[in-house]
Structures are given as structure tokens and as C-alpha cells.
Motif scaffolding. Structure first.
Motif, mmCIF file in Angstrom:
data_model
loop_
_atom_site.group_PDB
_atom_site.id
_atom_site.type_symbol
_atom_site.label_atom_id
_atom_site.label_comp_id
_atom_site.label_asym_id
_atom_site.label_seq_id
_atom_site.Cartn_x
_atom_site.Cartn_y
_atom_site.Cartn_z
ATOM 1 N N ASP A 167 0.743 -1.282 0.029
ATOM 2 C CA ASP A 167 -0.140 -0.070 0.011
ATOM 3 C C ASP A 167 1.019 1.181 0.068
ATOM 4 O O ASP A 167 0.574 1.983 -1.005
ATOM 5 N N LYS A 168 1.876 1.147 0.755
ATOM 6 C CA LYS A 168 2.646 2.437 0.802
ATOM 7 C C LYS A 168 3.705 2.721 -0.448
ATOM 8 O O LYS A 168 3.697 3.696 -0.771
ATOM 9 N N VAL A 169 4.089 1.559 -0.945
ATOM 10 C CA VAL A 169 4.944 1.514 -2.471
ATOM 11 C C VAL A 169 4.041 2.224 -3.293
ATOM 12 O O VAL A 169 4.531 2.961 -4.141
ATOM 13 N N TRP A 170 2.648 1.628 -3.348
ATOM 14 C CA TRP A 170 1.838 2.198 -4.498
ATOM 15 C C TRP A 170 1.133 3.586 -4.229
ATOM 16 O O TRP A 170 0.941 4.181 -5.197
ATOM 17 N N THR A 171 1.174 3.857 -2.987
ATOM 18 C CA THR A 171 0.695 5.260 -2.550
ATOM 19 C C THR A 171 1.687 6.324 -3.032
ATOM 20 O O THR A 171 1.498 7.360 -3.629
#
Length: 235
Positions: A167-171
Motif C-alpha cells: 500500500d505504501k509503495v503504490w501510494t
């Protein structure tokens, strides 16, 4: 052909008395009844789940398996290309990897869901599956469980995104892409996408084992599998 004809006669009868009469007339059926035939198909599906699907739960089970590797959806291919053009290739590579990591993590928790689904197969299903295509049992599982499985699988994928840091990577990826001048902003539902791709991967691996059992005598590792699938072999 005689063996196959006998099978269809047996499968078309619904009464136990009629079934027993046919078995008495044709001993080459070796006493296989309703429970045995559906049981053999269930065993084949369970083998696919335990032998093949389990492989997907390992690190790189999806990411380094070209048959099931989750690639970027079409709408994100332009995101990938744009990031690489501005020197963010490493971030683009990480985005692809964490999608697959989420699937690997989720399948680990979802295997019992698939195992339970196999238990619902009836003889009415089994009688058409046994003599069907090489992936008929897998197709039955997919057609009869996909809606329910999606409902259970989707939140697992969502939690896995958080667990593996996807989730953090894609955000970060989407934020950087949307900041590029003149690009059309994107906000993809990656949880939905990865859920569907992970499910496709699971069914694909189940089909691998089903085909193996149908075509490879040595893969029939129990007396039940040998007896049931001998009925679909060509004479």
C-alpha cells in the motif's frame, strides 16, 4: 469404447437398486459407486490445492512463476513507463514485486477456503466432470466458487497489501506519477485487480495437477484415483 459406454449407463441411473443391477451385470466397473466417483474428483482437486497452490505461497511463488506472475494492468503500464523515463525504475520494479508479494501472502491464508469449497461437489456434478475436458474439475471449482471466494479473498489481499508494504509503495508510485505535468491522473483499485489475478493463478495451478492426474498414470497416487480416472482413459 465399451468401458465408456458402461460408465454412461452407470452415471445415468439414479436409483440404488438400478445401480447395483448394472454393477452386477458389468463387474469391470469394480464396484465404483456414486461416492467413489465424486470422491476421486475431490481427491484430485485437493491434490491440486495442496501440491500446486502451496507453491504459490512461497517467496517468489507468483513473482518468479511466469505462468501466474501478476503483471501491471493496462492502465498502469503508462505509469510504469513514465516512472522509468524520469529515473525511477527501481520504484517501478518494486511496485510490480509487492503486488505479487501480496498475492503470495494472501494465498497462504486462503487455501482452507478452497479446500472447503471442494466438499460441496455432488455426484450430479461429478458425472459430467469425469468424462469432460482435462480441466473440467477445475472449471467446476472456478464456476461454483468464484463469487464467494472473491468475497473472502478480497479482504485478505487488502490486509496483505498492508502486511507486505504494498500500500505504501503504490501510494508513493501514484503520487509521483500524478505529480508529473500533463499526465492523466490515475487511482486504480489494485486490491480488486490483485484479488482477481491471484484467484486466476490459483485455479491455473489446480488445473496443472488435474491435467497431470488425467494424463499421467504415475500421478494417480491412490487406489481411488487409479480406479476413478481409469474410467476416463481411452481403451
Amino acid at each position: 469404447m465399451k468401458k465408456i459406454s458402461i460408465l454412461f449407463i452407470v452415471l445415468s441411473l439414479s436409483g440404488c437398486a438400478e445401480m447395483q443391477q448394472v454393477m452386477n451385470q458389468f463387474p469391470q466397473t469394480q464396484g465404483l459407486g456414486l461416492i467413489d466417483i465424486s470422491g476421486g474428483l475431490k481427491e484430485a482437486l485437493n491434490n491440486g490445492i495442496t501440491k500446486q497452490v502451496t507453491k504459490l505461497t512461497a517467496v517468489d511463488g507468483f513473482f518468479k512463476n511466469e505462468a501466474v506472475k501478476i503483471l501491471l494492468p493496462d492502465e498502469l503500464k503508462k505509469v510504469d513507463l513514465a516512472l522509468r523515463k524520469i529515473g525511477l525504475s527501481a520504484l517501478a520494479d518494486e511496485g510490480l514485486k509487492v503486488m505479487n508479494r501480496a498475492a503470495e501472502d494472501a494465498v497462504k491464508e486462503a487455501i482452507p477456503v478452497f479446500v472447503d469449497a471442494v466438499k460441496g461437489m455432488s455426484f450430479a456434478d461429478a458425472k459430467t466432470i469425469l468424462m469432460g475436458n482435462q480441466d473440467s474439475a477445475t472449471n467446476y471449482l472456478q464456476n461454483s466458487t468464484s463469487t464467494a471466494l472473491y468475497g473472502k479473498f478480497n479482504p485478505i489481499i487488502k490486509n496483505s497489501f498492508t502486511k507486505v508494504g504494498a500500500d505504501k509503495v503504490w501510494t508513493n508510485i501514484i503520487t509521483k506519477y500524478n505529480a508529473i505535468p500533463l499526465v492523466k491522473k490515475v487511482n486504480p483499485d489494485l486490491t480488486d485487480y490483485v484479488t482477481n489475478q491471484a484467484m486466476n493463478g490459483v485455479f491455473k495451478m489446480v488445473a496443472v495437477e488435474e491435467k497431470n492426474i488425467r494424463t499421467n498414470l504415475s500421478a494417480r497416487t491412490s487406489a481411488l484415483l487409479q480406479s476413478v480416472f481409469a474410467m476416463q482413459d481411452k481403451p
